[in-house]
Design a protein around this motif. Structure first.
Motif, PDB file in Angstrom:
ATOM      1  N   ASP A   1     -10.585  11.496  -2.072  1.00 41.68           N
ATOM      2  CA  ASP A   1     -10.112  10.214  -2.590  1.00 41.68           C
ATOM      3  C   ASP A   1     -11.259   9.209  -2.706  1.00 41.68           C
ATOM      4  O   ASP A   1     -11.470   8.599  -3.759  1.00 41.68           O
ATOM      5  CB  ASP A   1      -9.009   9.697  -1.662  1.00 41.68           C
TER       6      ASP A   1
ATOM      7  N   GLU B   1      -3.878   4.282  -4.504  1.00 44.45           N
ATOM      8  CA  GLU B   1      -3.986   3.030  -3.749  1.00 44.45           C
ATOM      9  C   GLU B   1      -5.119   2.137  -4.268  1.00 44.45           C
ATOM     10  O   GLU B   1      -5.126   0.932  -4.015  1.00 44.45           O
ATOM     11  CB  GLU B   1      -4.216   3.319  -2.266  1.00 44.45           C
TER      12      GLU B   1
ATOM     13  N   TYR C   1      -4.540  14.057   5.809  1.00 46.34           N
ATOM     14  CA  TYR C   1      -4.756  12.728   5.240  1.00 46.34           C
ATOM     15  C   TYR C   1      -6.246  12.388   5.189  1.00 46.34           C
ATOM     16  O   TYR C   1      -6.762  11.908   4.169  1.00 46.34           O
ATOM     17  CB  TYR C   1      -3.994  11.680   6.054  1.00 46.34           C
TER      18      TYR C   1
ATOM     19  N   GLU D   1      -2.187  15.011  -0.314  1.00 39.59           N
ATOM     20  CA  GLU D   1      -2.305  13.561  -0.142  1.00 39.59           C
ATOM     21  C   GLU D   1      -3.361  12.940  -1.056  1.00 39.59           C
ATOM     22  O   GLU D   1      -3.403  11.710  -1.205  1.00 39.59           O
ATOM     23  CB  GLU D   1      -2.626  13.225   1.317  1.00 39.59           C
TER      24      GLU D   1
ATOM     25  N   HIS E   1       0.979   4.185  -2.714  1.00 36.78           N
ATOM     26  CA  HIS E   1       0.671   5.527  -2.217  1.00 36.78           C
ATOM     27  C   HIS E   1       1.746   6.532  -2.617  1.00 36.78           C
ATOM     28  O   HIS E   1       1.448   7.582  -3.199  1.00 36.78           O
ATOM     29  CB  HIS E   1       0.535   5.486  -0.690  1.00 36.78           C
ATOM     30  N   GLU E   2       2.998   6.205  -2.311  1.00 38.93           N
ATOM     31  CA  GLU E   2       4.074   7.150  -2.618  1.00 38.93           C
ATOM     32  C   GLU E   2       4.228   7.352  -4.116  1.00 38.93           C
ATOM     33  O   GLU E   2       4.587   8.441  -4.577  1.00 38.93           O
ATOM     34  CB  GLU E   2       5.389   6.684  -1.994  1.00 38.93           C
TER      35      GLU E   2
ATOM     36  N   SER F   1      -2.112  10.677  -4.078  1.00 34.18           N
ATOM     37  CA  SER F   1      -1.443   9.462  -3.610  1.00 34.18           C
ATOM     38  C   SER F   1      -2.449   8.459  -3.071  1.00 34.18           C
ATOM     39  O   SER F   1      -2.304   7.243  -3.256  1.00 34.18           O
ATOM     40  CB  SER F   1      -0.410   9.812  -2.548  1.00 34.18           C
ATOM     41  N   GLN F   2      -3.479   8.962  -2.386  1.00 31.58           N
ATOM     42  CA  GLN F   2      -4.499   8.061  -1.850  1.00 31.58           C
ATOM     43  C   GLN F   2      -5.321   7.433  -2.970  1.00 31.58           C
ATOM     44  O   GLN F   2      -5.678   6.252  -2.905  1.00 31.58           O
ATOM     45  CB  GLN F   2      -5.389   8.820  -0.869  1.00 31.58           C
TER      46      GLN F   2
ATOM     47  N   THR G   1       0.829  -1.203   0.000  1.00 34.82           N
ATOM     48  CA  THR G   1       0.000   0.000   0.000  1.00 34.82           C
ATOM     49  C   THR G   1       0.864   1.254   0.000  1.00 34.82           C
ATOM     50  O   THR G   1       0.594   2.218  -0.737  1.00 34.82           O
ATOM     51  CB  THR G   1      -0.931  -0.003   1.227  1.00 34.82           C
ATOM     52  N   THR G   2       1.920   1.257   0.799  1.00 37.25           N
ATOM     53  CA  THR G   2       2.809   2.419   0.863  1.00 37.25           C
ATOM     54  C   THR G   2       3.485   2.664  -0.475  1.00 37.25           C
ATOM     55  O   THR G   2       3.632   3.816  -0.912  1.00 37.25           O
ATOM     56  CB  THR G   2       3.870   2.219   1.958  1.00 37.25           C
TER      57      THR G   2
ATOM     58  N   GLU H   1      -8.820  12.300   2.092  1.00 38.76           N
ATOM     59  CA  GLU H   1      -9.473  11.021   1.842  1.00 38.76           C
ATOM     60  C   GLU H   1     -10.953  11.193   1.497  1.00 38.76           C
ATOM     61  O   GLU H   1     -11.549  10.325   0.850  1.00 38.76           O
ATOM     62  CB  GLU H   1      -9.311  10.089   3.047  1.00 38.76           C
TER      63      GLU H   1
END
Length: 683
Positions: A624, A506, A617, A499, A470-471, A502-503, A466-467, A621
């Motif tokens: 997101d 995912e 975040y 963010e 995300h990144e 990036s979210q 997931t990271t 979201e």
């Protein structure tokens, strides 16, 4: 001599990649000195112009200025974050007040502010293009926000505060890195690590060998409070030792203790906010974010905290029930949560997430997961450039090309943890895209995955997968932003919007054709069984009470510190008592659900760029989750959808109000219901 310093001569490498092989620590400070002087001269040339301000003689010249300083800064800070040797740390400490003073000399320059303000006052009469108009608006807003309108005495005090804060935040990061390394847990016997995989044991043995502890095992700490190994270690004492070490970082009364450091940071930030006309640092920060005010942030956090705490209590009861059925029951503690959560997950969903690692081999996840999703969605392709080197031997360099074969930029990946790398995961830019300067982007992704011994595969946890996705979402933002002015390049957007891309990225982790491509067993090549995928989907909201609560707890602690007035912050504050009071205020004071970060190791807000902004975040979201709904409603992973998202959101960088850009993409403002559903927080 200038010609002897590789930072002061144009690099001959593609895309302007710094020649890291030729750069040594002694080159940095002289290069910064030259860059400061050059930038100051460029600003002076703008303010000395006797003719009235025009967009060309003020804004364009301002955007052209500071290129050398930007290049040197991004080159250095990439290294200071990811390979901070003692020598590099010493340079960063010397540099911090110098950078702050130079920044203030530009942002608080009265003559420059007069020129920008003059243009801003006649904005409707200048006939500017949208990006040009927004550039004037943002420079005026940012200079005003920085204090350019203050009198000379206030500016002098402001500069002093900024320089001291720059030193303190650097000290906070240095203390945290040192104490994190000191607190790495040494295990004498492999039996103490029962439950770890062969690869994890290999990484722990290698970490011990690197410290001269042959035959032992060392578990290094992650930035956040918990640790991935807590979910599998069968030895309760081992779990306790890891969590206790994590929670004690930089608060042990030694030379690395951050309590006094963070309190001084809070005091000075509050004083600065008052000097600038705000009730608190949180009010100052949010006034120039999409949230607009601390009250808006607090409303969202409180709205989510009540159902999150309620769900966490239900989850806790389920875990206790399992423990109570054991031959020797005990009261659930924080270091037990992850371990027994996996037992509940196995019982309720017949799912063992810890057994999934053989399906998540890092190279396959990267090539057939992360890169493949980007290719399917945006048509871009990736070619590893073995002829180019990064700032450390572990860094890999990839050239990125557009669908038509045209060059887009470079992507650097630094996957593995090391003692000289700060904790967590992040993206940063080395070169910014700009039509004005004729530059293309170079972006970096950093993670902290334990490195196995030579010849062993790197197997990721689902969280690490997931990271990585995300990144890479941040990296795509940095690669795709196509702007004229460097001020708007890449991820230079409001903090509580950054963010969002990036979210969104995912979502492709479990997209069927992407998952089927990368989730293949490292030994057999067999795909992750479909029934396991179904169970992962069914358990999506599982343990979200805990996950949401630990995140909201950290967000509320950040807001609590930074909502203090100058008078309140001047008092001597007990850090532990302050945190406990703040968490109790919002109903998140459950000792079995510790906050994701405690103050002394909360690098995001005390040494990073998220002060009074860790809420970003969950704020992002909302956008997101709403965007994921749009993709699902419109056919998912298609080039048409990718092009729309790229053009209307990622591609505009910071050159447009982000919520306006979102409405342009979505056709309306975001709705919160998809987020509530995702996290199991519906009424």
């Amino acid at each position: 001599m200038v010609n002897d310093n590789p930072l002061l001569v144009p690099t001959v490498l593609p895309y302007g990649l710094p020649d890291y092989a030729a750069i040594h620590p002694e080159h940095y400070l002289p290069a910064f000195e030259q860059a400061f002087a050059a930038h100051a001269a460029e600003i002076s040339a703008i303010t000395r112009v006797r003719s009235m301000p025009t967009f060309e003689n003020t804004m364009v010249r301002l955007e052209e200025s500071g290129k050398l300083l930007g290049d040197v800064s991004r080159t250095f800070y990439t290294v200071s974050s990811a390979d901070a040797t003692t020598e590099i740390q010493e340079i960063e400490e010397q540099l911090a007040p110098l950078m702050s003073a130079h920044h203030d000399s530009i942002e608080l320059d009265s003559a420059l502010f007069w020129r920008v303000k003059t243009l801003h006052d006649q904005l409707d009469d200048l006939g500017l293009e949208p990006e040009q108009r927004y550039l004037v608006e943002r420079h005026f807003r940012e200079m005003t926000h920085a204090g350019a309108g203050l009198d000379d005495d206030a500016k002098e005090r402001l500069t002093t505060l900024n320089q001291r804060l720059s030193t303190l935040t650097t000290t906070f990061e240095k203390n945290l890195l040192a104490d994190t390394n000191d607190l790495a847990i040494v295990f004498e016997d492999e039996a103490e690590l029962d439950g770890l995989t062969e690869g994890e044991l290999s990484a722990a043995a290698q970490a011990a060998a690197d410290r001269g502890l042959e035959g032992k095992f060392v578990v290094t700490l992650t930035l956040f409070t918990g640790h991935p190994y807590l979910s599998t270690l069968t030895d309760r004492e081992s779990r306790r030792r890891i969590l206790e070490a994590s929670r004690s970082r930089a608060s042990r009364g030694n030379a690395n203790d951050n309590r006094d450091v963070l309190q001084e940071i809070v005091r000075l930030r509050a004083e600065r906010a008052a000097l600038l006309g705000y009730d608190s640092h949180a009010a100052y920060i949010t006034s120039d974010e999409t949230a607009g005010s601390p009250e808006a942030v607090h409303e969202l956090l409180r709205r989510l905290a009540v159902p999150a705490a309620r769900n966490a209590a239900r989850e806790q009861a389920a875990l206790q029930a399992i423990i109570d059925a054991e031959p020797q029951p005990f009261a659930l503690e924080a270091h037990d949560w992850a371990f027994y959560t996996e037992k509940v997950r196995a019982a309720e969903y017949d799912l063992d997430r810890t057994a999934l690692r053989p399906w998540f081999e890092a190279e396959r996840v990267l090539q057939d997961g992360v890169f493949r999703a980007a290719t399917e969605l945006y048509g871009i392709t990736f070619t590893e450039r073995h002829d180019l080197r990064g700032y450390h031997p572990d860094v890999r360099v990839f050239e990125v090309n557009d669908p038509d074969g045209g060059s887009l930029g470079l992507f650097l990946l630094d996957l593995y943890t090391r003692d000289a790398k700060r904790g967590g995961a992040w993206m940063n830019s080395i070169v910014l895209q700009s039509r004005l300067r004729g530059t293309q982007p170079i972006v970096v992704n950093n993670l902290n995955v334990p490195k196995p011994a030579a010849g062993r595969p790197t197997l990721l946890t689902l969280d690490e997968v997931t990271t990585l996705f995300h990144e890479f979402g941040h990296a795509l933002h940095g690669l795709f932003a196509t702007v004229t002015y460097p001020h708007f390049a890449g991820t230079n957007v409001f903090r509580d919007f950054v963010e969002f891309p990036s979210q969104v990225n995912e979502m492709w982790i479990f997209w069927p054709e992407i998952l089927d491509a990368y989730a293949r067993h490292v030994d057999t090549g067999e795909p992750l069984p479909h029934d396991v995928v179904d169970k992962l989907s069914a358990s999506e909201a599982f343990n979200q009470g805990f996950a949401t609560s630990e995140y909201l707890g950290a967000s509320w602690i950040d807001q609590a510190w930074h909502s203090l007035s100058a008078e309140e912050a001047a008092a001597d504050i007990d850090v532990v008592a302050f945190e406990a009071s703040a968490l109790a205020e919002v109903g998140l004071d459950n000792p079995v659900v510790p906050t994701r970060y405690s103050s002394t190791y909360f690098a995001h807000v005390f040494s990073g760029g998220y002060s009074a902004g860790y809420y970003s975040y969950i704020w992002s979201e909302v956008l997101d989750a709403d965007t994921v709904e749009w993709f699902r409603e419109n056919g998912g992973l298609t080039r048409e959808n990718g092009q729309r998202f790229r053009e209307r959101l990622l591609g505009v960088g910071g050159s447009k109000d982000p919520l306006e850009a979102y409405r342009d993409f979505r056709g309306r403002a975001a709705e919160i219901e998809p987020l509530l559903k995702r996290r199991g927080l519906e009424s």
